[in-house]
Scaffold this motif. Structure first.
Motif, PDB file in Angstrom:
ATOM      1  N   VAL A 159      -9.335  -3.203   1.791  1.00  0.00           N
ATOM      2  CA  VAL A 159      -8.209  -2.833   0.923  1.00  0.00           C
ATOM      3  C   VAL A 159      -8.746  -1.970  -0.221  1.00  0.00           C
ATOM      4  O   VAL A 159      -9.812  -2.255  -0.777  1.00  0.00           O
ATOM      5  N   ARG A 160      -8.023  -0.923  -0.541  1.00  0.00           N
ATOM      6  CA  ARG A 160      -8.360  -0.102  -1.700  1.00  0.00           C
ATOM      7  C   ARG A 160      -7.130  -0.016  -2.598  1.00  0.00           C
ATOM      8  O   ARG A 160      -6.009   0.142  -2.115  1.00  0.00           O
ATOM      9  N   ILE A 161      -7.362  -0.139  -3.902  1.00  0.00           N
ATOM     10  CA  ILE A 161      -6.275   0.022  -4.872  1.00  0.00           C
ATOM     11  C   ILE A 161      -6.694   1.151  -5.809  1.00  0.00           C
ATOM     12  O   ILE A 161      -7.762   1.083  -6.428  1.00  0.00           O
ATOM     13  N   GLN A 208      -5.563   3.573  -9.069  1.00  0.00           N
ATOM     14  CA  GLN A 208      -4.631   3.751 -10.189  1.00  0.00           C
ATOM     15  C   GLN A 208      -4.800   5.165 -10.712  1.00  0.00           C
ATOM     16  O   GLN A 208      -5.892   5.544 -11.153  1.00  0.00           O
ATOM     17  N   ALA A 247      -1.715   0.793   6.313  1.00  0.00           N
ATOM     18  CA  ALA A 247      -0.612   0.945   5.348  1.00  0.00           C
ATOM     19  C   ALA A 247      -1.119   1.664   4.112  1.00  0.00           C
ATOM     20  O   ALA A 247      -2.253   1.441   3.669  1.00  0.00           O
ATOM     21  N   ILE A 248      -0.271   2.529   3.567  1.00  0.00           N
ATOM     22  CA  ILE A 248      -0.512   3.100   2.237  1.00  0.00           C
ATOM     23  C   ILE A 248       0.814   2.992   1.488  1.00  0.00           C
ATOM     24  O   ILE A 248       1.828   3.550   1.912  1.00  0.00           O
ATOM     25  N   THR A 282       0.251   3.650  -8.642  1.00  0.00           N
ATOM     26  CA  THR A 282      -0.695   2.744  -7.985  1.00  0.00           C
ATOM     27  C   THR A 282      -0.586   2.953  -6.483  1.00  0.00           C
ATOM     28  O   THR A 282       0.521   3.003  -5.934  1.00  0.00           O
ATOM     29  N   PHE A 305      -1.708   1.155  -2.992  1.00  0.00           N
ATOM     30  CA  PHE A 305      -2.234  -0.055  -2.360  1.00  0.00           C
ATOM     31  C   PHE A 305      -2.430   0.291  -0.888  1.00  0.00           C
ATOM     32  O   PHE A 305      -1.468   0.564  -0.171  1.00  0.00           O
ATOM     33  N   MET A 320      -4.294  -0.320   2.968  1.00  0.00           N
ATOM     34  CA  MET A 320      -4.903  -1.305   3.878  1.00  0.00           C
ATOM     35  C   MET A 320      -5.462  -0.597   5.108  1.00  0.00           C
ATOM     36  O   MET A 320      -4.770   0.177   5.772  1.00  0.00           O
ATOM     37  N   ASP A 353     -14.024  -0.852   6.974  1.00  0.00           N
ATOM     38  CA  ASP A 353     -14.618   0.165   6.094  1.00  0.00           C
ATOM     39  C   ASP A 353     -14.794   1.505   6.820  1.00  0.00           C
ATOM     40  O   ASP A 353     -14.621   2.570   6.227  1.00  0.00           O
ATOM     41  N   HIS A 380     -10.362   0.673  -7.027  1.00  0.00           N
ATOM     42  CA  HIS A 380     -10.849  -0.697  -6.883  1.00  0.00           C
ATOM     43  C   HIS A 380     -11.040  -1.013  -5.403  1.00  0.00           C
ATOM     44  O   HIS A 380     -10.134  -0.758  -4.597  1.00  0.00           O
ATOM     45  N   GLU A 381     -12.185  -1.602  -5.077  1.00  0.00           N
ATOM     46  CA  GLU A 381     -12.411  -2.078  -3.712  1.00  0.00           C
ATOM     47  C   GLU A 381     -12.009  -3.543  -3.654  1.00  0.00           C
ATOM     48  O   GLU A 381     -12.390  -4.334  -4.523  1.00  0.00           O
ATOM     49  N   ALA A 382     -11.247  -3.922  -2.617  1.00  0.00           N
ATOM     50  CA  ALA A 382     -10.742  -5.293  -2.560  1.00  0.00           C
ATOM     51  C   ALA A 382     -10.834  -5.852  -1.152  1.00  0.00           C
ATOM     52  O   ALA A 382     -10.995  -5.112  -0.169  1.00  0.00           O
ATOM     53  N   LEU A 383     -10.762  -7.165  -1.086  1.00  0.00           N
ATOM     54  CA  LEU A 383     -10.795  -7.881   0.193  1.00  0.00           C
ATOM     55  C   LEU A 383      -9.533  -8.737   0.315  1.00  0.00           C
ATOM     56  O   LEU A 383      -9.066  -9.287  -0.688  1.00  0.00           O
ATOM     57  N   PRO A 384      -8.997  -8.884   1.521  1.00  0.00           N
ATOM     58  CA  PRO A 384      -7.785  -9.691   1.687  1.00  0.00           C
ATOM     59  C   PRO A 384      -8.026 -11.161   1.319  1.00  0.00           C
ATOM     60  O   PRO A 384      -9.085 -11.722   1.638  1.00  0.00           O
ATOM     61  N   ALA A 396      -8.613  -9.805  -3.380  1.00  0.00           N
ATOM     62  CA  ALA A 396      -9.605 -10.106  -4.416  1.00  0.00           C
ATOM     63  C   ALA A 396     -10.519  -8.906  -4.617  1.00  0.00           C
ATOM     64  O   ALA A 396     -10.832  -8.185  -3.655  1.00  0.00           O
ATOM     65  N   ARG A 456       4.377   3.613   3.368  1.00  0.00           N
ATOM     66  CA  ARG A 456       4.150   3.902   4.796  1.00  0.00           C
ATOM     67  C   ARG A 456       3.247   2.843   5.408  1.00  0.00           C
ATOM     68  O   ARG A 456       2.221   2.479   4.833  1.00  0.00           O
TER      69      ARG A 456
END
Lengths: 134, 134
Positions: A29-31, A33, A64-65, A78, A80, A82, A86, A115-119, B69, B123
């Protein structure tokens, strides 16, 4: 006639009931801003839409974006995002549509934080359909 | 026998091919950034999972809740939440499962920031299936 009907049915059903990749397949996951320069917001939005459509349509690992704007400031965005993994994210960054988006919008962005994120838990109506009354 | 078969088929197909609510139905987005007390992380995660499952299963207007996270700090969580509209969000806050989650986890949270957001472009593989090679 009946066997032929069943054979035809077997061919059609997988297409009409095909289930696309789900949130459950996400490992990366990448977030992001972004603060967009106000005078560039319209052009930026057009470039984002074009890039996102191409990414979802052509890249199996881009799951997904979601791009949203602050309710009180439409220039604060923002993203978000998925990805299957990687490697899918890295491949996405190298695609012609991402490179086009990146270079087109570079001068429109006032600031960007990634931000790098994990589910932890990913739930939507596809993996948990609503059953009203339960 | 054939007409009876078609009647049975007509009853079953809408269930198996039912399309749940999509990102396109979203008008309200909330992003919450939470810092969890490290010693509470496991209990917090269990409470989140229980609350999210109940919300998605019982509330038609709760379309997605994605909890992730920070890759380098598992106690820094982001919730990306999509609702059909503001009323669905307000109803969600009043449900027994949300109230249970809220009161159970109150003392586990070191800080919380909530952002109200509006969709720009949403999307995923459900509204834009991948077609590799195109």
């Amino acid at each position: 006639m009946l066997p032929r009907f069943f054979a035809a049915l077997a061919c059609c059903l997988p297409l009409s009931c095909w289930t696309p990749a789900q949130a459950a397949d996400v490992t990366t996951v990448r977030i992001a801003q972004l603060q967009i320069k106000p005078e560039c917001l319209h052009a930026f939005t057009l470039a984002v839409r074009e890039g996102m459509e191409a990414a979802l349509r052509t890249e199996p690992g881009v799951l997904a974006i979601y791009a949203v704007a602050d309710k009180n400031d439409p220039t604060r965005l923002t993203f978000f995002e998925m990805y299957a993994d990687d490697a899918a994210y890295e491949r996405h960054r190298q695609t012609p549509h991402f490179q086009k988006y990146f270079h087109t919008t570079k001068s429109m962005i006032a600031s960007r934080v990634l931000h790098e994120a994990l589910p932890v838990e990913l739930r939507d109506k596809h993996n948990t359909p609503a059953r009203p009354g339960r």
